[in-house]
Design an enzyme around this catalytic site. Structure first.
Site, PDB file in Angstrom:
ATOM      1  CG  ASP A  60      90.569 -95.499 -38.103  1.00 52.67           C
ATOM      2  OD1 ASP A  60      89.544 -95.514 -37.395  1.00 52.67           O
ATOM      3  OD2 ASP A  60      90.990 -96.523 -38.698  1.00 52.67           O
ATOM      4  CB  ILE A  61      95.068 -98.478 -37.870  1.00 49.79           C
ATOM      5  CG1 ILE A  61      96.413 -99.078 -38.160  1.00 49.79           C
ATOM      6  CG2 ILE A  61      93.955 -99.508 -37.996  1.00 49.79           C
ATOM      7  CD1 ILE A  61      96.854-100.116 -37.141  1.00 49.79           C
TER       8      ILE A  61
ATOM      9  CG  HIS B   4      85.849 -95.134 -31.033  1.00 44.54           C
ATOM     10  ND1 HIS B   4      85.458 -96.283 -30.378  1.00 44.54           N
ATOM     11  CD2 HIS B   4      85.609 -95.342 -32.344  1.00 44.54           C
ATOM     12  CE1 HIS B   4      85.019 -97.163 -31.264  1.00 44.54           C
ATOM     13  NE2 HIS B   4      85.078 -96.616 -32.458  1.00 44.54           N
TER      14      HIS B   4
ATOM     15  CG  HIS C 110      84.912 -92.974 -36.369  1.00 49.66           C
ATOM     16  ND1 HIS C 110      85.789 -93.853 -36.978  1.00 49.66           N
ATOM     17  CD2 HIS C 110      84.149 -93.726 -35.531  1.00 49.66           C
ATOM     18  CE1 HIS C 110      85.553 -95.091 -36.528  1.00 49.66           C
ATOM     19  NE2 HIS C 110      84.565 -95.036 -35.648  1.00 49.66           N
TER      20      HIS C 110
END
Ligand code: 5GP
Length: 114
Positions: free
Chosen positions: A30-31, A100, A102
């Protein structure tokens, strides 16, 4: 409808730090990490959100969830544990309209979540 950032990552148009790939999913960092380990797992087969998964056959849905488990295992997270989060829709806090999961790890998670 315009393509999401995650479709562009699947197509290689946008770079991501990929940590795992198989024929069903791509997993990448994750960015904006919310934990020491924060990975996003996305299915190659498009679904906008968790709500859409009921339309999938059990094999496709199962392969997505199996891959989430595999990614966590490959990253060495099984022993200390991890959290899997799927945000769905507005109240779920979903920002990117492409399914998505996480994977969050590397610190003690709290409950209830915010
Ligand atoms: P959501 O709120 O939709 O469940 O989570 C979307 C996640 O995607 C956020 O945690 C956000 O930091 C991450 N994200 C958004 N844009 C990018 C990007 O371009 N690259 C990566 N690696 N992660 C992104």
């Amino acid at each position: 409808m315009s393509r999401t950032i995650f479709e562009k990552i699947i197509d290689g148009e946008i770079n991501a730090e990929i940590v795992f790939e198989n024929s069903y999913v791509i997993a990448f960092k994750d960015i904006n990490p919310q934990a020491p380990v924060h990975i996003l797992v996305i299915p190659r087969k498009k679904a906008s959100r968790m709500s859409d998964l009921k339309e999938w056959n059990a094999d496709d849905a199962g392969n997505f969830f199996k891959a989430v488990s595999l990614v966590a295992s490959e990253l060495g997270l099984d022993q200390d544990g991890y959290r899997v989060v799927i945000n769905n829709g507005t109240n779920g806090g979903q920002e990117v309209e492409y399914l998505h999961a996480h994977i969050l790890a590397g610190r003690q998670m709290k409950w209830p979540p915010g």
